[in-house]
Write a protein that holds these residues in place. Sequence first.
Motif, PDB file in Angstrom:
ATOM      1  N   HIS A 131       2.304   1.630  -3.558  1.00 52.59           N
ATOM      2  CA  HIS A 131       1.015   2.083  -3.836  1.00 52.59           C
ATOM      3  C   HIS A 131       0.954   3.815  -4.406  1.00 52.59           C
ATOM      4  CE1 HIS A 131      -2.179   2.765  -6.345  1.00 52.59           C
ATOM      5  NE2 HIS A 131      -3.137   3.527  -5.264  1.00 52.59           N
TER       6      HIS A 131
ATOM      7  N   PHE B  14       2.717   1.945  -8.734  1.00 46.56           N
ATOM      8  CA  PHE B  14       1.990   0.561  -8.151  1.00 46.56           C
ATOM      9  C   PHE B  14       0.889   0.041  -7.610  1.00 46.56           C
ATOM     10  CE2 PHE B  14       6.165   1.268  -9.972  1.00 46.56           C
ATOM     11  CZ  PHE B  14       6.212   1.324 -10.982  1.00 46.56           C
ATOM     12  N   SER B  15      -0.152  -0.568  -8.379  1.00 45.39           N
ATOM     13  CA  SER B  15      -1.779  -0.870  -7.272  1.00 45.39           C
ATOM     14  C   SER B  15      -0.643  -2.348  -7.017  1.00 45.39           C
ATOM     15  CB  SER B  15      -2.649  -1.762  -7.874  1.00 45.39           C
ATOM     16  OG  SER B  15      -2.718  -2.343  -8.946  1.00 45.39           O
ATOM     17  N   PRO B  16      -1.327  -2.800  -4.995  1.00 46.54           N
ATOM     18  CA  PRO B  16      -0.915  -3.953  -4.331  1.00 46.54           C
ATOM     19  C   PRO B  16      -1.556  -5.261  -5.446  1.00 46.54           C
ATOM     20  CG  PRO B  16      -1.968  -2.518  -3.285  1.00 46.54           C
ATOM     21  CD  PRO B  16      -1.907  -1.556  -4.309  1.00 46.54           C
TER      22      PRO B  16
ATOM     23  N   THR C 178      -0.797  -5.267  -8.629  1.00 46.61           N
ATOM     24  CA  THR C 178       0.478  -5.337  -9.095  1.00 46.61           C
ATOM     25  C   THR C 178       1.521  -6.010  -9.264  1.00 46.61           C
ATOM     26  OG1 THR C 178      -1.023  -3.433 -11.043  1.00 46.61           O
ATOM     27  CG2 THR C 178       1.624  -3.946 -11.440  1.00 46.61           C
TER      28      THR C 178
ATOM     29  N   LYS D  40       0.977  -1.072   0.138  1.00 43.03           N
ATOM     30  CA  LYS D  40      -0.067  -0.317  -0.043  1.00 43.03           C
ATOM     31  C   LYS D  40       1.634   1.270   0.361  1.00 43.03           C
ATOM     32  CE  LYS D  40      -3.926  -1.636   2.157  1.00 43.03           C
ATOM     33  NZ  LYS D  40      -4.661  -1.928   3.416  1.00 43.03           N
TER      34      LYS D  40
END
Length: 79
Positions: A24, A29-31, A33, A21
């Motif tokens: 991110h 970059f999302s968790p 991804t 998190k």
Amino acid sequence: MSGESTPQTARRAVDELLTPKQVHADYGFSPQTLANWRWMGMGPDYIKTTPSKAGRIKYRRSSIERWLKAQTVNTGDAA
């Protein structure tokens, strides 16, 4: 002395451990991804703090920065 940056405090900040998190929030970059990259064996190096499938994941800020540098494509420097 407050607010002063020393080489030691700078090094600590670079090696700060981040949750997915936090990655991110700082890098975008999302968790999910990051999880996909881990599953595919790509992306920045990470630390798994527990051995189970649901183990907690951390990223060193220096690992993310190193990985981003390796992904950088230089253009316009052709000699």
